[in-house]
Motif scaffolding. Structure first.
Motif, short mmCIF file in Angstrom:
data_model
loop_
_atom_site.label_atom_id
_atom_site.label_comp_id
_atom_site.label_asym_id
_atom_site.label_seq_id
_atom_site.Cartn_x
_atom_site.Cartn_y
_atom_site.Cartn_z
N ASP A 21 0.84 -1.19 0.00
CA ASP A 21 0.00 0.00 0.00
C ASP A 21 0.88 1.25 0.00
N PRO A 22 0.30 2.43 -0.10
CA PRO A 22 1.11 3.66 -0.18
C PRO A 22 2.05 3.89 1.00
N SER A 23 1.79 3.26 2.14
CA SER A 23 2.64 3.48 3.31
C SER A 23 4.00 2.78 3.20
N HIS A 24 4.12 1.86 2.23
CA HIS A 24 5.37 1.10 2.09
C HIS A 24 6.36 1.90 1.23
N THR A 25 6.87 2.95 1.83
CA THR A 25 7.64 3.94 1.08
C THR A 25 8.97 3.41 0.56
N HIS A 26 9.58 2.47 1.27
CA HIS A 26 10.88 1.96 0.81
C HIS A 26 10.72 1.08 -0.43
N LEU A 27 9.64 0.32 -0.49
CA LEU A 27 9.36 -0.46 -1.70
C LEU A 27 9.14 0.48 -2.89
N HIS A 28 8.38 1.52 -2.69
CA HIS A 28 8.11 2.47 -3.78
C HIS A 28 9.37 3.23 -4.17
N SER A 29 10.22 3.53 -3.19
CA SER A 29 11.48 4.21 -3.49
C SER A 29 12.38 3.33 -4.35
#
Length: 318
Positions: A21-29
Motif C-alpha cells: 500500500d502507499p505506506s510502504h515507502t521503501h518499496l516504492h522508493s
C-alpha cells in the motif's frame, strides 16, 4: 556491468504483492530508482496444497523446477548426488537461503543452499519477525556477504543471500494480518539495507538488490484484473496473424506450453551505477505494466540474470 563482482540480496515476499500500500515507502522508493517488471510463472497443478505451491514457485524462481518435479515423483536422481547444486550451475556461487518454511529449507539444502531461519541467523530465541531488530537483521544479512560497518571485508561466506518471507507463516494470527505484517517487515528491512548501501558508498557500489513479490494462491477472478497479455483491442485485426508471440511465452525457438498469463511476480532491481532506471514510481502492478523497463520475462530466467551480475554466469540467460 560493474567493474568488480557484486554480491546480491534477494527479498522474496511470498504472497505479499496484494498487500503493498502507499505506506510502504521503501518499496516504492526502490521501484522509482531501479528497473522493474514481471516474472511469469507456469500454471499451478490441480488441487495443489499451499506448502507445495510455496516450494514449487521458489523452485521456478531458482530455475530448479525439474528438481522439484523429481522430488514429487521421488525419482532416484533426487535421492542421490545427481541433483545439480547452485554452486555446480553457477561457477562456484555460494548461496544462502533464509526461510522459516521447513519444506523450503529441505529443498534449498538439496540444491546446495546453506539454509537458515531468521532466528538462527541473528542468534535469538525469538522465532517471530517482529521480535528481531531491523538494524541487527540488515547488518547480519550484509555481513554474510562480506559487508560490515559499511566496509568490504576481505572474505565473505556467500555471494548470494535469498530471503523468503511470507505465505502466512505466523499461523497464530489472522492470515491477512500476517501477510500485512510480513509486507511491512520487508518494507522496513529494505529501508535498513538501503540506508547502509547509500549510492556511491563501498556497500552501494557492490550490492545488487532484488525485491520479488508474488501473489501466492490465485483465483479465476484475478485473470482479468492482473493479466499480462496484450489486450486484443491493442491489436490490429487485419494484422493479427502477423502479431509476434510475446517473448516470455518462448524458450529459444519453441513455445512454452505452460504459461500463466496473469498474477506474475512483481520484481524491482537496483544497483548503483549498474541497473537501468525506468519510469515506474510505485511498486505496483499498474505502474510496472505501464512503465516497467523489464517488461515480462519467465521466472526461471531470474537467477541467471542475478548470477551474471555476480560474475557467476558468462552472460545473461546462459
Amino acid at each position: 556491468m560493474a567493474d568488480r563482482a557484486s554480491k546480491a540480496v534477494v527479498f522474496y515476499g511470498d504472497g505479499l504483492a496484494r498487500f503493498i500500500d502507499p505506506s510502504h515507502t521503501h518499496l516504492h522508493s526502490l521501484a522509482s530508482h531501479g528497473c522493474s517488471g514481471f516474472l511469469s510463472l507456469p500454471n499451478a497443478p490441480p488441487s495443489e496444497r499451499e506448502d507445495d505451491r510455496i516450494v514449487r514457485e521458489v523452485a521456478v524462481l531458482l530455475d530448479s523446477h525439474q528438481a522439484y518435479l523429481n522430488k514429487i515423483e521421488e525419482l532416484e536422481c533426487w535421492k542421490t548426488s545427481l541433483v545439480q547444486t547452485i554452486s555446480d550451475r553457477f561457477m562456484g556461487m555460494r548461496a544462502a537461503l533464509i526461510t522459516n518454511n521447513s519444506s523450503l529449507k529441505l529443498f534449498g539444502g538439496k540444491l546446495g543452499f546453506t539454509t537458515f531461519q531468521l532466528n538462527e541467523l541473528i542468534e535469538t530465541s525469538d522465532d517471530t519477525l517482529s521480535g528481531l531488530s531491523l538494524d541487527v537483521v540488515a547488518s547480519g544479512l550484509l555481513k554474510l556477504l562480506g559487508f560490515e560497518g559499511g566496509k568490504i571485508m576481505e572474505a565473505s561466506r556467500f555471494d548470494l543471500v535469498f530471503v523468503h518471507i511470507g505465505a502466512g507463516e505466523k499461523m497464530n494470527v489472522e492470515k491477512d494480518k500476517a501477510f500485512a505484517n510480513d509486507t511491512e517487515y520487508i518494507n522496513a528491512l529494505l529501508g535498513g539495507i538501503l540506508q547502509i548501501a547509500q549510492p556511491g558508498s563501498e556497500v552501494g557500489l557492490r550490492l545488487h538488490l532484488s525485491v520479488v513479490m508474488s501473489y501466492g494462491y490465485v483465483m479465476e477472478a484475478d485473470q482479468s484484473n492482473l493479466s499480462i497479455l496484450i489486450p486484443k483491442d491493442d491489436k490490429n485485426s487485419n494484422l493479427s496473424k502477423l502479431f509476434p508471440r510475446q517473448s516470455y511465452t518462448m524458450e529459444g525457438e519453441n513455445p512454452r506450453n505452460d504459461v500463466r498469463h496473469y498474477c506474475p511476480m512483481l520484481i524491482s532491481q537496483w544497483q548503483y551505477a549498474v541497473t537501468r532506471k525506468d519510469m515506474a514510481e510505485t511498486f505496483s502492478f499498474k505502474d510496472f505494466e505501464k512503465w516497467g523497463g523489464n517488461l515480462v520475462i519467465p521466472a526461471d530466467r531470474f537467477l541467471h540474470e542475478v548470477a551474471f551480475k555476480l560474475w557467476k554466469a558468462p552472460k545473461y540467460g546462459a
